[in-house]
Structure formats: structure tokens, C-alpha cells
Enzyme design. Structure first.
Site, PDB file in Angstrom:
ATOM      1  N   ASN A 124      34.521  90.350  49.880  1.00 44.80           N
ATOM      2  CA  ASN A 124      35.694  90.210  49.019  1.00 44.80           C
ATOM      3  C   ASN A 124      35.497  90.789  47.619  1.00 44.80           C
ATOM      4  OD1 ASN A 124      38.311  88.776  48.138  1.00 44.80           O
ATOM      5  ND2 ASN A 124      36.777  87.902  46.750  1.00 44.80           N
ATOM      6  N   SER A 143      43.746  96.245  50.967  1.00 45.17           N
ATOM      7  CA  SER A 143      44.751  96.133  49.905  1.00 45.17           C
ATOM      8  C   SER A 143      45.967  96.966  50.268  1.00 45.17           C
ATOM      9  CB  SER A 143      44.186  96.634  48.580  1.00 45.17           C
ATOM     10  OG  SER A 143      45.216  96.771  47.609  1.00 45.17           O
ATOM     11  N   TYR A 151      40.479 102.790  43.347  1.00 46.01           N
ATOM     12  CA  TYR A 151      40.695 101.570  44.125  1.00 46.01           C
ATOM     13  C   TYR A 151      41.388 101.864  45.454  1.00 46.01           C
ATOM     14  CZ  TYR A 151      42.453  96.824  45.100  1.00 46.01           C
ATOM     15  OH  TYR A 151      42.755  95.621  45.675  1.00 46.01           O
ATOM     16  N   ALA A 152      42.442 102.670  45.407  1.00 38.89           N
ATOM     17  CA  ALA A 152      43.173 102.998  46.635  1.00 38.89           C
ATOM     18  C   ALA A 152      42.281 103.756  47.605  1.00 38.89           C
ATOM     19  CB  ALA A 152      44.416 103.820  46.304  1.00 38.89           C
ATOM     20  N   ALA A 153      41.475 104.679  47.096  1.00 36.00           N
ATOM     21  CA  ALA A 153      40.571 105.439  47.962  1.00 36.00           C
ATOM     22  C   ALA A 153      39.551 104.518  48.613  1.00 36.00           C
ATOM     23  CB  ALA A 153      39.869 106.528  47.162  1.00 36.00           C
ATOM     24  N   LYS A 184      39.822 101.255  49.194  1.00 37.66           N
ATOM     25  CA  LYS A 184      40.454 100.357  50.159  1.00 37.66           C
ATOM     26  C   LYS A 184      40.903 101.099  51.414  1.00 37.66           C
ATOM     27  CE  LYS A 184      40.032  96.466  47.975  1.00 37.66           C
ATOM     28  NZ  LYS A 184      39.041  95.479  48.458  1.00 37.66           N
TER      29      LYS A 184
END
Length: 288
Positions: free
Chosen positions: A84, A137, A150-152, A154
Site C-alpha cells: 500500500n 489507482s 504516479y499514473a505510470a 500505478k
């Protein structure tokens, strides 16, 4: 649903979603190793639920192995790894530094990899299966403004879940990604949610049902389910939860196709695109 006799490690568990997971797992009877980069938060969470704390920043192989070793030394085994831990370094791409990018990738993507690798080595040695629960996410599913890193990470974690589900099936180890939507420090960056997070409970139906957004505790039931024997046939999935809403995210797949004898030139693609493959382009970005 009971988890008596099971041993779980939860990373990034000093507050927010991780703390909600620790509380729910312990309440269901699991023995828990609580990890957080903040040692005081990890110790406080562990003391609250009768767990043990193993502080440290995830990312390195050494931290990952220490978490697994602590579970085995304290409780004799490991059954569940919940990865997490996470951080944000939000910037638009032209302002994002190498350090902004690397820090997020190290915690989310490398931290997930190293912790799962160490856990899987232990689970395979034990020989009686296990559960890997990853943190996805909505940003990793759809992209989000200012969150290249962050998007990459996740999106990579979602791909890891699908890959590891195949690799670990014969060992009876399931791998799934939880895609939570809850009030945390991270979701304060989303303008539609920020005012409600600042105000606190309760959240209106427009959020709990409309956006599937609620408190961290609303997510914890899914983690308990995925840690349990009841989820033995569930693997390789990205499962969304938040507020009153439970969802299954689709996997990327081809949704339209066109064919040209001999292959496609640039001019042929330009002619065909608006009326064939590109007639209904996919949306992107988190709607909120």
C-alpha cells in the site's frame, strides 16, 4: 469473514488506507506486520491493534526482506502481502524533475516489486498458497493531470497484477490490485473531492454512489475478502471500491480494427481513421 491463523504484511500502514487495512485485517483475526516510513506512526498503529511494527522506506530489497523476515520470526509464516505504501510528487510534465519522477517510481513501482518478490519467495517455500494485494489507482487506469510519475507507476502495478497472476497460479498464490477511491492525503489533490475531505464525514450520496468515494474504512472490506480463502478463485483483477460502490475495471483490449491489403500507409490511415478505427476514440483522465 475470519482470517484466524493468517499473517499479513501491510506497507504504508501508519495512516489513511493502510491503517484502515491493518485495523480490518486484525479485527478479522489476522496477525499483522505494520510498515511505514514514519516509525512513530507504525508503532502507534501496531500498538492499537496488537500487531508488530517494522518501519522502513519501501523500495529496497533489504526493506522488503526485513518485512517478510519479521512476519516469519514473529508469527512463523506469511500468508498475505499488501503493498500500500505510496507518495506523491505532482507536477506537470514540463516542470517534473528527475527526482520527482524517480522518488514516486521507487516507492510505488519498485517498492511493489521488491516486497512482492520477497513475499512470493516465502510463500512458494511454504507451499500452501497465499495472497498478494496491490494498490492500484484510478490514475493508473485513466491518467490524471499532473501525475505522470504516479499514473505510470500505478499502470505498471496493474500490469504486474496480471503478469504475476499467471506466474503464480500453479503455486495457488492469487494476485489482485485494489483501485481505491477514498478520502486520503493523496485524493486531496483532486478538486472535486478536496472540500469534502477537508470537511470530513459524512459524505453525500452524490459522492458515495455517484463517484464511489468515501472513507478509507469503506475500502478495507475488499482487502479482507481478497486476503481470505473465499477469494481463492479471484486473481489477475483490478477491483475498484469506494463509498457505496464496488467495481471491476476492464483490462486493455483492442476495441476496433480495420484491414488493408498489403498494409497501411500514412495516407491510408489518415483516410480511414475518422470513419473506422478512430470513429469513437477512448476517453482519458479521471472524470472528477
Amino acid at each position: 469473514m475470519r482470517l484466524d491463523g493468517k499473517v499479513a504484511v501491510v506497507t504504508g500502514a501508519g495512516r489513511g488506507l493502510g491503517l484502515a487495512y491493518v485495523r480490518a485485517l486484525a479485527a478479522a483475526g489476522a496477525s499483522v506486520v505494520v510498515n511505514d516510513v514514519d516509525a512513530e506512526l507504525a508503532e502507534a498503529a501496531a500498538e492499537e491493534v496488537g500487531a508488530v511494527a517494522q518501519p522502513g522506506a519501501v523500495g529496497s530489497a533489504e526493506t522488503a526482506q526485513a518485512l517478510v523476515d519479521r512476519a516469519v520470526s514473529e508469527f512463523g509464516r506469511l500468508d498475505v502481502m499488501v503493498t500500500n505504501a505510496g507518495i506523491l510528487r505532482d507536477r506537470v510534465v514540463w516542470k517534473m524533475s528527475d527526482d520527482d519522477f524517480d522518488a514516486v517510481i521507487n516507492v510505488h513501482l519498485r517498492g511493489t516489486f521488491t516486497c512482492v518478490r520477497a513475499a512470493v519467495q516465502q510463500l512458494r517455500e511454504q507451499g500452501d498458497g497465499g495472497r498478494i494485494i496491490l494498490a492500484g489507482s484510478p490514475a493508473g487506469q485513466r491518467g490524471n493531470f499532473g501525475q505522470t510519475n504516479y499514473a505510470a507507476a500505478k499502470a505498471g502495478i496493474a500490469a504486474m497484477a496480471r503478469t504475476w497472476a499467471m506466474e503464480l497460479a500453479r503455486a495457488n498464490i492469487t494476485v489482485n490490485a485494489v483501485v481505491p477511491n477514498a478520502a486520503t492525503e493523496m485524493t486531496k489533490t483532486i478538486p472535486a473531492f478536496a472540500p469534502y475531505i477537508e470537511a470530513g464525514h459524512p459524505y453525500p450520496d452524490s459522492l458515495r454512489k455517484g463517484h464511489g468515494f468515501g472513507a478509507p474504512e469503506d475500502v478495507a472490506g475488499l482487502v479482507v475478502y481478497l486476503a481470505s480463502d473465499a477469494s481463492a478463485q479471484v486473481t489477475g483483477q483490478c477491483i475498484g471500491i469506494g463509498g457505496d460502490k464496488l467495481t471491476l475495471w476492464s483490462h486493455p483490449q483492442e476495441i476496433s480494427a480495420a484491414y488493408a491489403d498489403g498494409g497501411w500507409s500514412a495516407d491510408a490511415i489518415a483516410t480511414a481513421w475518422p470513419t473506422s478505427v478512430g470513429a469513437r476514440p477512448e476517453t482519458y483522465g479521471i472524470p472528477a
